[in-house]
Design an enzyme around this catalytic site. Structure first.
Site, PDB file in Angstrom:
ATOM      1  N   TYR A 242      34.817  96.248  86.222  1.00  0.00           N
ATOM      2  CA  TYR A 242      36.195  95.767  86.059  1.00  0.00           C
ATOM      3  C   TYR A 242      36.460  94.528  86.907  1.00  0.00           C
ATOM      4  CZ  TYR A 242      37.752  99.302  82.851  1.00  0.00           C
ATOM      5  OH  TYR A 242      37.909 100.050  81.712  1.00  0.00           O
TER       6      TYR A 242
ATOM      7  N   ASP B  59      44.927  91.868  79.482  1.00  0.00           N
ATOM      8  CA  ASP B  59      44.675  90.585  80.155  1.00  0.00           C
ATOM      9  C   ASP B  59      45.927  89.808  80.552  1.00  0.00           C
ATOM     10  OD1 ASP B  59      45.558  89.419  77.718  1.00  0.00           O
ATOM     11  OD2 ASP B  59      43.510  89.364  76.934  1.00  0.00           O
TER      12      ASP B  59
ATOM     13  N   HIS C 115      47.793  99.777  76.899  1.00  0.00           N
ATOM     14  CA  HIS C 115      46.603 100.207  77.637  1.00  0.00           C
ATOM     15  C   HIS C 115      46.597  99.690  79.072  1.00  0.00           C
ATOM     16  CE1 HIS C 115      44.402 100.904  73.525  1.00  0.00           C
ATOM     17  NE2 HIS C 115      45.267 101.841  73.820  1.00  0.00           N
TER      18      HIS C 115
ATOM     19  N   CYS D  74      46.650 104.094  92.197  1.00  0.00           N
ATOM     20  CA  CYS D  74      45.886 105.132  92.885  1.00  0.00           C
ATOM     21  C   CYS D  74      45.380 106.162  91.882  1.00  0.00           C
ATOM     22  CB  CYS D  74      46.764 105.801  93.940  1.00  0.00           C
ATOM     23  SG  CYS D  74      45.903 107.165  94.743  1.00  0.00           S
TER      24      CYS D  74
ATOM     25  N   CYS E 282      48.241 107.641 100.089  1.00  0.00           N
ATOM     26  CA  CYS E 282      47.565 108.945 100.225  1.00  0.00           C
ATOM     27  C   CYS E 282      46.083 108.832 100.581  1.00  0.00           C
ATOM     28  CB  CYS E 282      47.737 109.749  98.937  1.00  0.00           C
ATOM     29  SG  CYS E 282      46.592 109.256  97.625  1.00  0.00           S
TER      30      CYS E 282
ATOM     31  N   ASN F 130      42.643  89.317  60.602  1.00  0.00           N
ATOM     32  CA  ASN F 130      41.355  89.734  61.163  1.00  0.00           C
ATOM     33  C   ASN F 130      40.243  89.193  60.258  1.00  0.00           C
ATOM     34  OD1 ASN F 130      39.083  91.315  62.117  1.00  0.00           O
ATOM     35  ND2 ASN F 130      40.560  92.774  62.941  1.00  0.00           N
ATOM     36  N   PRO F 131      39.201  88.615  60.817  1.00  0.00           N
ATOM     37  CA  PRO F 131      38.102  88.154  59.954  1.00  0.00           C
ATOM     38  C   PRO F 131      37.368  89.320  59.292  1.00  0.00           C
ATOM     39  CG  PRO F 131      37.648  87.669  62.283  1.00  0.00           C
ATOM     40  CD  PRO F 131      39.008  88.258  62.230  1.00  0.00           C
TER      41      PRO F 131
HETATM   42  C1  BJW Z   1      39.366  88.600  65.633  1.00  0.00           C
HETATM   43  C2  BJW Z   1      38.854  87.456  66.126  1.00  0.00           C
HETATM   44  C3  BJW Z   1      39.649  86.334  65.987  1.00  0.00           C
HETATM   45  C4  BJW Z   1      37.396  88.918  66.519  1.00  0.00           C
HETATM   46  N1  BJW Z   1      40.833  86.429  65.401  1.00  0.00           N
HETATM   47  N2  BJW Z   1      40.489  88.789  65.033  1.00  0.00           N
HETATM   48  C5  BJW Z   1      43.166 110.319  66.631  1.00  0.00           C
HETATM   49  C6  BJW Z   1      41.971 110.325  65.923  1.00  0.00           C
HETATM   50  C7  BJW Z   1      40.745 110.204  66.597  1.00  0.00           C
HETATM   51  C8  BJW Z   1      40.695 110.092  67.984  1.00  0.00           C
HETATM   52  C9  BJW Z   1      41.881 110.099  68.681  1.00  0.00           C
HETATM   53  C10 BJW Z   1      43.095 110.220  68.017  1.00  0.00           C
HETATM   54  N3  BJW Z   1      44.086 110.178  68.934  1.00  0.00           N
HETATM   55  C11 BJW Z   1      43.526 110.023  70.165  1.00  0.00           C
HETATM   56  C12 BJW Z   1      42.191 109.976  70.040  1.00  0.00           C
HETATM   57  C13 BJW Z   1      41.179 109.821  71.147  1.00  0.00           C
HETATM   58  C14 BJW Z   1      40.984 108.386  71.590  1.00  0.00           C
HETATM   59  C15 BJW Z   1      40.568 107.540  70.379  1.00  0.00           C
HETATM   60  O1  BJW Z   1      41.313 106.822  69.793  1.00  0.00           O
HETATM   61  N4  BJW Z   1      39.287 107.634  70.024  1.00  0.00           N
HETATM   62  C16 BJW Z   1      38.743 106.916  68.867  1.00  0.00           C
HETATM   63  C17 BJW Z   1      38.027 105.643  69.325  1.00  0.00           C
HETATM   64  C18 BJW Z   1      37.793 107.821  68.150  1.00  0.00           C
HETATM   65  N5  BJW Z   1      42.204 107.845  72.194  1.00  0.00           N
HETATM   66  C19 BJW Z   1      42.507 108.052  73.469  1.00  0.00           C
HETATM   67  O2  BJW Z   1      41.810 108.734  74.200  1.00  0.00           O
HETATM   68  C20 BJW Z   1      43.794 107.433  73.981  1.00  0.00           C
HETATM   69  N6  BJW Z   1      44.570 108.401  74.658  1.00  0.00           N
HETATM   70  C21 BJW Z   1      45.182 109.403  74.025  1.00  0.00           C
HETATM   71  O3  BJW Z   1      45.133 109.535  72.829  1.00  0.00           O
HETATM   72  O4  BJW Z   1      45.881 110.263  74.856  1.00  0.00           O
HETATM   73  C22 BJW Z   1      46.325 111.497  74.312  1.00  0.00           C
HETATM   74  C23 BJW Z   1      45.196 112.468  74.510  1.00  0.00           C
HETATM   75  C24 BJW Z   1      44.838 112.826  75.792  1.00  0.00           C
HETATM   76  C25 BJW Z   1      43.816 113.739  75.992  1.00  0.00           C
HETATM   77  C26 BJW Z   1      43.115 114.239  74.889  1.00  0.00           C
HETATM   78  C27 BJW Z   1      43.464 113.843  73.605  1.00  0.00           C
HETATM   79  C28 BJW Z   1      44.525 112.952  73.416  1.00  0.00           C
HETATM   80  C29 BJW Z   1      43.503 106.365  75.021  1.00  0.00           C
HETATM   81  C30 BJW Z   1      42.814 105.191  74.454  1.00  0.00           C
HETATM   82  C31 BJW Z   1      42.523 104.187  75.571  1.00  0.00           C
HETATM   83  C32 BJW Z   1      41.697 103.011  75.097  1.00  0.00           C
HETATM   84  N7  BJW Z   1      41.291 102.225  76.198  1.00  0.00           N
HETATM   85  C33 BJW Z   1      40.501 101.017  75.968  1.00  0.00           C
HETATM   86  C34 BJW Z   1      39.948 100.528  77.332  1.00  0.00           C
HETATM   87  C35 BJW Z   1      41.082  99.877  78.132  1.00  0.00           C
HETATM   88  C36 BJW Z   1      40.625  99.399  79.461  1.00  0.00           C
HETATM   89  C37 BJW Z   1      39.676  98.224  79.409  1.00  0.00           C
HETATM   90  O5  BJW Z   1      40.054  97.115  79.013  1.00  0.00           O
HETATM   91  O6  BJW Z   1      38.529  98.426  79.796  1.00  0.00           O
HETATM   92  O7  BJW Z   1      41.297 100.024  75.346  1.00  0.00           O
HETATM   93  S1  BJW Z   1      39.196 101.263  74.797  1.00  0.00           S
HETATM   94  C38 BJW Z   1      39.268  99.638  74.117  1.00  0.00           C
HETATM   95  O8  BJW Z   1      39.595  99.761  72.715  1.00  0.00           O
HETATM   96  C39 BJW Z   1      40.471  98.967  74.783  1.00  0.00           C
HETATM   97  C40 BJW Z   1      41.154  98.293  73.623  1.00  0.00           C
HETATM   98  O9  BJW Z   1      42.513  98.069  73.919  1.00  0.00           O
HETATM   99  C41 BJW Z   1      40.925  99.290  72.512  1.00  0.00           C
HETATM  100  C42 BJW Z   1      41.036  98.690  71.130  1.00  0.00           C
HETATM  101  O10 BJW Z   1      40.062  97.712  70.933  1.00  0.00           O
HETATM  102  P1  BJW Z   1      40.410  96.391  70.115  1.00  0.00           P
HETATM  103  O11 BJW Z   1      41.417  95.611  70.839  1.00  0.00           O
HETATM  104  O12 BJW Z   1      40.730  96.768  68.731  1.00  0.00           O
HETATM  105  O13 BJW Z   1      39.034  95.577  70.207  1.00  0.00           O
HETATM  106  P2  BJW Z   1      37.726  95.721  69.291  1.00  0.00           P
HETATM  107  O14 BJW Z   1      36.616  95.060  70.003  1.00  0.00           O
HETATM  108  O15 BJW Z   1      37.500  97.102  68.862  1.00  0.00           O
HETATM  109  O16 BJW Z   1      38.093  94.894  67.972  1.00  0.00           O
HETATM  110  C43 BJW Z   1      38.276  93.500  68.012  1.00  0.00           C
HETATM  111  C44 BJW Z   1      38.726  93.058  66.639  1.00  0.00           C
HETATM  112  O17 BJW Z   1      39.051  91.679  66.692  1.00  0.00           O
HETATM  113  C45 BJW Z   1      37.664  93.204  65.546  1.00  0.00           C
HETATM  114  O18 BJW Z   1      38.246  93.875  64.428  1.00  0.00           O
HETATM  115  C46 BJW Z   1      37.278  91.764  65.181  1.00  0.00           C
HETATM  116  O19 BJW Z   1      36.976  91.600  63.804  1.00  0.00           O
HETATM  117  C47 BJW Z   1      38.551  91.040  65.535  1.00  0.00           C
HETATM  118  N8  BJW Z   1      38.366  89.642  65.884  1.00  0.00           N
HETATM  119  N9  BJW Z   1      37.562  87.737  66.682  1.00  0.00           N
HETATM  120  C48 BJW Z   1      41.211  87.649  64.928  1.00  0.00           C
HETATM  121  N10 BJW Z   1      39.185  85.135  66.445  1.00  0.00           N
HETATM  122 ZN    ZN Z   2      47.641 107.524  96.379  1.00  0.00          ZN
END
Ligand code: BJW
Ligand code: ZN
Length: 270
Positions: free
Chosen positions: A79, A116, A140, A148, A181, A244-245
């Site tokens: 990170y 970001d 997120h 903490c 803490c 989205n591409p």
């Molecule tokens: C362009 C481009 C250009 C390229 N122009 N486009 C329902 C069904 C199944 C699973 C679940 C569900 N509900 C919950 C879940 C579990 C889980 C989940 O979703 N899992 C699935 C992946 C299977 N979700 C969670 O755990 C969430 N919490 C939750 O639900 O709490 C309740 C709960 C608690 C306990 C138990 C059960 C439920 C939390 C999710 C947290 C995600 N965190 C991250 C990391 C953040 C920190 C960090 O930065 O390190 O967030 S994961 C990562 O993915 C990050 C992003 O915000 C997130 C989404 O990614 P994003 O932004 O879509 O990026 P990419 O790379 O995937 O895609 C990029 C896109 O851009 C592509 O499509 C390209 O084509 C495009 N692109 N260039 C336009 N120039």
């Molecule tokens: Zn603390």
């Protein structure tokens, strides 16, 4: 600048973009949901694309509470390097187009999965002030803040440039500790299995239900609950537009699909 983007098999011409712009002008309530693709042009890698942040990494090691508890030094280093790189990045065309839209219209809500801070930075730069700016709903969290791991006390740091923990991490002893803490601090992002900030999530769904158009830009739309937000617009009679591409699970629900770079498309639309 190009005035044509592929729309599935067809081509979105300047005329189609002009139509879309008119439609947007008449829409009451717009939600813009963004993902990592929107910041790609700022030099921040996406997660799941080729060469993305997770290539060759195990997600559960880096972006889950279990991964952090097992090896906080590794997670912190990962990170820290992302945070330091992000600090050097500037908003790009997509952030600026979205900022123009939200500054011009009070019925626009920006909802981001990005950690970001570049939407906020673009709004601040365009408005040329710090106070009373339209909020950005961060689903997120933020990589620019710490909190903490035990008591959730926050360390917001003074600014984008000077925030929180930036020192080199050698070993466990050099990890930042909570002033309240003594627990380990961690980046204030949301990992898998963790709940999203309730207020931001509730507001995002509420605005999505009220919106005529939900623009979904630069996200693979596979992470929930964020990826469910556009469906709330659809279920209450609005439409989804995708920028989205590549194809995503939301593409088949989209009334308009702009297969292009978010900066180019959104600059035409906003
Ligand atoms: C362009 C481009 C250009 C390229 N122009 N486009 C329902 C069904 C199944 C699973 C679940 C569900 N509900 C919950 C879940 C579990 C889980 C989940 O979703 N899992 C699935 C992946 C299977 N979700 C969670 O755990 C969430 N919490 C939750 O639900 O709490 C309740 C709960 C608690 C306990 C138990 C059960 C439920 C939390 C999710 C947290 C995600 N965190 C991250 C990391 C953040 C920190 C960090 O930065 O390190 O967030 S994961 C990562 O993915 C990050 C992003 O915000 C997130 C989404 O990614 P994003 O932004 O879509 O990026 P990419 O790379 O995937 O895609 C990029 C896109 O851009 C592509 O499509 C390209 O084509 C495009 N692109 N260039 C336009 N120039
Ligand atoms: Zn603390």
């Amino acid at each position: 600048m190009a005035d044509a983007f592929t729309r599935d098999d067809a081509v979105v011409t300047g005329k189609t973009l002009a139509e879309a712009r008119d439609e947007l002008g008449k829409a009451e309530g717009i939600v813009v949901l963004t993902g990592a693709g929107v910041s790609a042009a700022s030099g921040i890698p996406t997660f799941r694309d080729a060469g993305g942040l997770w290539e060759g990494e195990k997600v559960e090691d880096l972006a889950t509470p279990g991964g952090f508890n097992r090896d906080p030094v590794r997670v912190w280093r990962w990170y820290q390097s992302r945070r330091n790189a992000i600090r050097e990045c500037q908003p790009h065309d997509a952030h600026r187009a979205i900022a123009r839209l939200t500054l011009a219209r009070p019925d626009v809500t920006v909802v981001t999965q990005n950690v970001d801070g570049l939407h906020q930075e673009a709004i601040r730069q365009l408005a040329q002030r710090d106070s009373a700016l339209p909020p950005v709903l961060e689903l997120h969290g933020s990589i620019l803040r710490d909190r903490c791991n035990l008591c959730s006390a926050r360390d917001d740091g003074p600014s984008r440039q000077g925030a929180n923990h930036t020192a080199h991490i050698e070993d466990r002893a050099s990890l930042p500790r909570c002033a309240r803490c003594g627990g380990l601090m961690r980046p204030a992002v949301v990992w898998f299995g963790e709940t999203l900030p309730h207020e931001a999530l509730d507001t995002a769904f509420e605005r999505a239900r009220q919106a005529d158009v939900c623009i979904v830009a630069g996200t693979s739309a596979i992470v929930h609950p964020a990826a469910s937000i556009p469906m709330a617009t659809l279920e209450t009679g609005g439409v989804i537009w995708e920028v989205n591409p590549s194809n995503t699970p939301l593409s088949r629900h989209a009334a308009r699909t702009f297969r292009g770079d978010a900066g180019e498309v959104l600059s035409h639309l906003a």
